[in-house]
Design an enzyme around this catalytic site. Structure first.
Site, PDB file in Angstrom:
ATOM      1  CG  ASN A 136      -0.451  -0.195   2.538  1.00  0.00           C
ATOM      2  OD1 ASN A 136       1.225  -0.117   2.651  1.00  0.00           O
ATOM      3  ND2 ASN A 136      -0.725  -0.228   3.431  1.00  0.00           N
ATOM      4  CG  HIS A 138       3.735   0.046   4.644  1.00  0.00           C
ATOM      5  ND1 HIS A 138       2.716  -0.978   4.806  1.00  0.00           N
ATOM      6  CD2 HIS A 138       4.810  -0.796   4.792  1.00  0.00           C
ATOM      7  CE1 HIS A 138       3.344  -2.140   4.772  1.00  0.00           C
ATOM      8  NE2 HIS A 138       4.551  -2.127   4.691  1.00  0.00           N
ATOM      9  CD  GLU A 143       0.331   0.452   7.366  1.00  0.00           C
ATOM     10  OE1 GLU A 143       0.282   0.609   6.346  1.00  0.00           O
ATOM     11  OE2 GLU A 143       0.776  -0.562   8.087  1.00  0.00           O
TER      12      GLU A 143
END
Ligand code: F6R
Length: 241
Positions: A136, A138, A143
């Protein structure tokens, strides 16, 4: 950003290990920022092999790791300390007193983060910060939606990261829900950032992070603003760019 496209995972590992090794040779008392995860395993093993051959001396090196799960002791095989010990520290002549990770056993998050920030200030500027890339986007445990100005902080893991990390635990329930991580500001203060990425499953996020807009929704995209980033990625990871 300098991009090295490698044939495969082994080639990626060797090239990245070469960059770290050159850093240690040029500055034996350098500060290395280290990462865990599956991507750097090959490069750590290469560094250990060169050390074994007498080609690499870690005796003056200091290391600071990106992150650690909150609640796991050093003895827990899933802790990042344990990982670093298994994959690198115990295989080279590093002084363990100069290897640092956030203290996962400190229940007071504010205290744990403050202490780690103090350690980071005391060791000085990181010469090379090694990073892996999450699906994603990160980096560390920063995050999507992360605050670009953050230093070490405590984060709640996203469902996607819990699922991705589940492979290292007996069950999903055992994956810790929180972690201490260097923040984006800390990561960005390194002199040189070395990012390693492998596999087709990372191709889409590589494209988004380094060829798309800079946004907190894709934390790694902030690296486009750093003046010295080296991306070492295999053909599969670069297949969409
Ligand atoms: C590890 C870390 C994570 C990983 C990322 C990629 O210390 O901070 O950001 O680098 O989750 O993990 P792998 O390499 O397992 O795909």
């Amino acid at each position: 950003m300098i991009i090295y496209k490698t044939k495969d995972y082994d080639d990626m590992s060797r090239k990245a290990a070469n960059i770290i090794s050159a850093q240690i040779i040029l500055k034996p008392d350098c500060v290395l920022g280290l990462a865990t995860g599956s991507t750097p395993i090959g490069l750590y093993s290469q560094l250990a092999e060169w050390h074994h051959m007498g080609a690499l001396d870690f005796s003056q090196v200091t290391t600071v790791n990106l992150d650690e799960y909150k609640g796991l002791t050093k003895e827990n095989p899933q802790s990042y300390y344990y990982f670093m010990n298994e994959n690198l520290f115990q295989k080279v002549n590093i002084d363990k007193n100069r290897t640092f990770l956030p203290d996962g056993t400190e229940p007071d998050s504010e205290k744990a983060c403050r202490q780690y920030n103090e350690i980071l200030s005391s060791v000085g500027t990181v010469d090379i910060q090694l990073l892996g890339l999450g699906h994603n986007g990160h980096i560390g445990f920063n995050e999507p939606g992360t605050f670009f100005q953050a230093e070490t902080h405590c984060v709640s893991l996203t469902e996607q990261t819990i699922k991705a990390n589940q492979r290292f635990f007996a069950s999903e329930e055992e994956v810790p829900r929180e972690a201490y991580t260097m923040g984006i500001k800390t990561i960005m203060s390194a002199r040189h950032i070395l990012l390693v990425v492998s596999g087709e499953d990372k191709a889409e996020i590589v494209k988004k992070a380094f060829f798309g807009p800079i946004t907190p929704q894709v934390p790694a995209s902030v690296l486009q603003l750093h003046n010295h980033v080296t991306l070492v990625a295999d053909e599969a990871a670069l297949s969409q760019v």
